[in-house]
Each structure stands twice: as structure tokens, then as C-alpha cells.
Design a protein around this motif. Sequence first.
Motif, PDB file in Angstrom:
ATOM      1  N   ASP A 124      57.742  55.821  38.046  1.00  0.00           N
ATOM      2  CA  ASP A 124      58.648  55.266  38.873  1.00  0.00           C
ATOM      3  C   ASP A 124      59.884  55.367  38.234  1.00  0.00           C
ATOM      4  O   ASP A 124      60.987  55.455  39.203  1.00  0.00           O
ATOM      5  CB  ASP A 124      58.221  53.895  39.362  1.00  0.00           C
ATOM      6  CG  ASP A 124      57.013  53.809  40.196  1.00  0.00           C
ATOM      7  OD1 ASP A 124      56.676  55.130  40.641  1.00  0.00           O
ATOM      8  OD2 ASP A 124      56.368  52.866  40.107  1.00  0.00           O
ATOM      9  N   CYS A 139      61.326  58.825  38.416  1.00  0.00           N
ATOM     10  CA  CYS A 139      61.839  59.238  39.911  1.00  0.00           C
ATOM     11  C   CYS A 139      63.156  58.417  40.224  1.00  0.00           C
ATOM     12  O   CYS A 139      64.011  59.188  40.713  1.00  0.00           O
ATOM     13  CB  CYS A 139      60.623  58.674  40.939  1.00  0.00           C
ATOM     14  SG  CYS A 139      59.249  59.543  40.883  1.00  0.00           S
ATOM     15  N   TYR A 176      57.260  63.347  46.987  1.00  0.00           N
ATOM     16  CA  TYR A 176      56.700  62.383  46.083  1.00  0.00           C
ATOM     17  C   TYR A 176      57.581  61.408  45.379  1.00  0.00           C
ATOM     18  O   TYR A 176      57.565  60.416  45.387  1.00  0.00           O
ATOM     19  CB  TYR A 176      55.426  63.018  44.933  1.00  0.00           C
ATOM     20  CG  TYR A 176      54.915  62.185  44.333  1.00  0.00           C
ATOM     21  CD1 TYR A 176      54.026  61.233  44.611  1.00  0.00           C
ATOM     22  CD2 TYR A 176      55.415  62.206  43.104  1.00  0.00           C
ATOM     23  CE1 TYR A 176      53.488  60.368  43.735  1.00  0.00           C
ATOM     24  CE2 TYR A 176      54.768  61.209  41.927  1.00  0.00           C
ATOM     25  CZ  TYR A 176      53.762  60.528  42.363  1.00  0.00           C
ATOM     26  OH  TYR A 176      53.171  59.599  41.488  1.00  0.00           O
ATOM     27  N   ARG A 221      58.748  57.349  45.252  1.00  0.00           N
ATOM     28  CA  ARG A 221      58.653  56.495  44.228  1.00  0.00           C
ATOM     29  C   ARG A 221      59.920  55.975  43.696  1.00  0.00           C
ATOM     30  O   ARG A 221      59.877  55.031  42.979  1.00  0.00           O
ATOM     31  CB  ARG A 221      57.840  57.151  43.040  1.00  0.00           C
ATOM     32  CG  ARG A 221      56.682  57.658  43.376  1.00  0.00           C
ATOM     33  CD  ARG A 221      55.483  56.421  43.846  1.00  0.00           C
ATOM     34  NE  ARG A 221      54.995  55.806  42.447  1.00  0.00           N
ATOM     35  CZ  ARG A 221      54.087  55.972  41.532  1.00  0.00           C
ATOM     36  NH1 ARG A 221      53.183  57.029  42.223  1.00  0.00           N
ATOM     37  NH2 ARG A 221      53.637  55.442  40.658  1.00  0.00           N
ATOM     38  N   GLU A 271      48.703  51.828  41.078  1.00  0.00           N
ATOM     39  CA  GLU A 271      48.652  53.051  41.501  1.00  0.00           C
ATOM     40  C   GLU A 271      47.868  53.432  42.664  1.00  0.00           C
ATOM     41  O   GLU A 271      48.331  54.397  43.189  1.00  0.00           O
ATOM     42  CB  GLU A 271      48.534  53.847  40.302  1.00  0.00           C
ATOM     43  CG  GLU A 271      49.414  53.837  39.251  1.00  0.00           C
ATOM     44  CD  GLU A 271      50.748  54.732  39.449  1.00  0.00           C
ATOM     45  OE1 GLU A 271      50.541  55.850  39.638  1.00  0.00           O
ATOM     46  OE2 GLU A 271      51.703  54.168  39.565  1.00  0.00           O
ATOM     47  N   LYS A 300      49.983  52.820  45.631  1.00  0.00           N
ATOM     48  CA  LYS A 300      51.024  53.557  45.893  1.00  0.00           C
ATOM     49  C   LYS A 300      50.702  55.107  46.277  1.00  0.00           C
ATOM     50  O   LYS A 300      51.348  55.948  46.956  1.00  0.00           O
ATOM     51  CB  LYS A 300      51.973  53.596  44.803  1.00  0.00           C
ATOM     52  CG  LYS A 300      52.514  52.210  44.817  1.00  0.00           C
ATOM     53  CD  LYS A 300      53.605  52.277  43.567  1.00  0.00           C
ATOM     54  CE  LYS A 300      53.055  51.978  41.969  1.00  0.00           C
ATOM     55  NZ  LYS A 300      53.934  52.009  41.072  1.00  0.00           N
TER      56      LYS A 300
END
Length: 510
Positions: A258, A261, A316, A320, A403, A406
Motif C-alpha cells: 500500500d 501504491c 489494482y 490500494r 489482505e 482487500k
Amino acid sequence: MPQSYIKRILDARVYDVARETPVDQAALMSRRLDNRVWLKREDLQPVFSFKLRGAYNKMNCLSDEQRAKGVVAASAGNHAQGLAMAADKMKVKAIIVMPRTTPQIKVDAVRDRGAKVILHGDSYDEAAAHAAKLVEEKGMTYVHPFDDPDVIAGQGTVGMEIVRQHEQPLDAIFVPVGGGGLLAGVAAFVKYVWPQTRVIGVEPEDAACLKLALEKGRRAVLPEVGLFADGCAVAQVGKETFRVVKNLVDEVITVGTDEMCAAIKDIFEDTRSIAEPAGALALAGLKHYVEREGAQGQDLLAIVSGANTNFDRLRYISERTEIGEQREAVISVTIPEKPGSFRAFCNALGRRNITEFNYRYADAGSAQVFVGLSVVPGGTDLAELMIKLQQKGYEAKDLTDNEVAKLHIRYMVGGHAPGGLDSERVYRVEFPERPGAMAKFLSGLGQRWNISMFHYRNHGAAYGRILVGVQVPASEKRDFTRVLEEIDYRYWDETDNLAYQLYLGQREQD
């Protein structure tokens, strides 16, 4: 020790193909972090990565006889493109062995630069073993992606440029780490010229091979390597790179998916360029450092090492990002199943922005709601909200770091399993994203056990992820585990995962 590399770096020939990339100030990040944040833009190289430097310098150091026989390498991306361009420039035959899981865009990029591509195996290790076989059979020269003095020296020109481009010593430089070639070259030069500057390596939490080596005092092999930052997915730091960096690097910081990202978004907002996960790794480490140290008014530089990512992965990454910035939280809340309960719950949330709301009727007593919502980063906002909800009588659980929640649950909220699934076990599985890979998994399970749940979503990465429920009686669990081991895909037992229990597990019967 770094002195031995200074002459190598100064003499390195890279600028026939590489360009001197700028050091840009990240204005938005500087204001947000209350520091002067600088970005070394290696994403602007002709192959969108620093790897071109080391590959070309190594090619220049080969003898005429070695060049005549050609070069070979194993790589899934940036090193392959760098070596292909270097070989094309010098009119040298190049064979690149790439795993079959390599995205087509990267395979095409290597072929377009004149190299021959051989697809072999599902992992870097399998590709490297085949490359070693070609070296033995054909007498070609293997060009290592990081563990070679000439490659290290080529990457060290990044550090040389930073010293030349910045008017005064930086407080800290953050360098992404895979096998350690870039860190070794940069640290050797920077520490020689600016000994007071902190040089900090940054690794993914699930691929921290340098951190492991420093803790043990020797090189060691990670039992598993995460693949999100595929440019840094290395199980063991290089022998020569570790010899160089172990006494030069000030520390190693690890960051999660994360955080990477979020850093990709940060780079985009300041530069309008999209870094790959490994390319944003150093900035994620810089932000982590600032938060940990409470640093203010410092000159901090992160190397943006590459921008070779698949467009499909952006979906994706975007999902995140807000969690990585601590601007979004994912929570599970139990509310009464009666008229007006949704309105009451929304009132309890106040004027917060709801980013996601998933719910399906399960029974007449209560409803389980999966909620994504905006929070204020870096403070106690989420904790205060959870306390407020509990005071109003709601049972609320924080799933922000879960995880399974998510990756899978947020797309599967649709009701609990009916009665009769007492034997359901749940596994998260990672498999190579190539034709036939999922079929191999399902065939490996055979017909002995019933599949009771299945979720797969393509993230545009080299590896896919499955969440699967299988009815396995307790007496057969050992047999089932043996089958999973034989299939030889990475897996995690998630039967006791809170998100699964809340949204998909068997509902207790009245």
C-alpha cells in the motif's frame, strides 16, 4: 573500500546510450512533508530504467573475443531491455531468457531492440538456470543484473550525477534495493564525496533480502519472495554487492504494498509520470523515514528507478493507493436488520466520504456491512471513529490491514455459506499468470474434495491470486495439504481470517 570503485565509476562508459537524468524537486511532496524532496528521474532513460547503465558498461569491458561469441542474461524486465539496447548499439548478439510469466509488453520490448528471447520456466531462478546452460553450451558471456563490479560501476554513475547536480550534500539519499547493484554503486560514490550524507536502502517487506543479510551478518536466502515490486523481487542479495554495501549503508527501511501504491500516486502528481512499484520504492521509504523521524527542513532524495509497468496493473494500484496514504480505511460494522438502520449508521459516520459500501441480506437479526471511508492521515481519526461507533452500540472491526479483505472479500460480499459446510477450509493461493496455470491448480486438487467457493481477479501482474473454499473433513486435512504441496504454488490457510468469517463463513443456525 569504496575507493576501489571510484575510478571504475568515473571511467564507466554509459553515455553512448544512457542519458544524464535530472534531479527534480517534488514541489507537492516537499510542501506536504515539510522537507525539500528531490527525485532522481531514472524513469526517463531510453528503456525507462537505470539498468541500461550497468549493462552497457559491462559490454564495454568485454574483450573482442567475448563480444564475438555474444552475451546472455536472465531477466523478467528492466535488465533485459537494458542489455538488449546495449547489445544492439554495439552490434553484439544477445539472448535473453525470460520466465513464461513475463508480461507480453516486456517480451515485445526486448525483441524490438534486436535481442533473441527464450521463454523458459515460471520464475527467475528457472530462467537463470537455463541461461547458465546456454553459457556452458555456446561459450557466451553471462551479464549478471547486479552482482558484477562493472555492472555496479555503471549503476554508480547515478550517484556521480547526484553529487554533481546537487549544490550541497543531501541529508539522505533513498535507494531501491533488489540484488543491490544500484545501492552498491551509489553508496560507494556518495559516501566517498559526501560521507555525512545518509544512504538508506529501501526494500519491499516481502522481499527484504538485504535486511536479512545485515541482521545475520552474512548473505541468506529468503524462503519466499513477494512479487508486487517485481523489479526488486530477489531472494538473495549479491555477493559483491553485499561486500560493498554492508559497511556503507546507514540503514535499510522496508515498506508494504500500500505504501508503494501511494508513492506511485505521489510521483504522478508531481511529475505526471507513472513509476513502476519498484520505481516508487525509494520514495515510499523516504516518506516512512520522515514520519518515523519527524524530519523537517531536510534535503531528501529518492531515486525513481523505473517506469516499466503494465497498464492493467494501474487498476489494482489505484485501489490500494488511498489506504497506502492512510486516507482510506476499510471497516466491518454490524447493524440491526430493520427499517431505518442504514440511515442511522450513515448519520453515525457523519460527513465522511464513503468510498465503498457492500452489503447483502443474510438473516432477520443483523446485517454485516463492508465499508470503505475517507479518514484523516497520520492521526487518531480512525481510532476515534471506531470508539464513536462502539459507543453508539455498533460492533465495528478494522480490516484496513487485512489482505484477504482487500484482495478478495470486497468483491465477494454476497451472503454467508448455508448450513452443512462445517468442513469448509479457505486458502489464498498465488500462481503464475500464464495459460494453463489455473487449470493446473484445479486438476491438482482432483475430484476428491468439493470446491465450495472460488474467487480470482486479474491484476495485470505476473502472478494471479485465488481465494478458494474447499470442503475438507478434519481427518483429511493432512492429505489435502500434501496435494497443495505437490501443486507447488504458494498458499496461505485463511480459514480463521476475520474478513472471511464475517462475510463468507457459515452462518450459525438458530
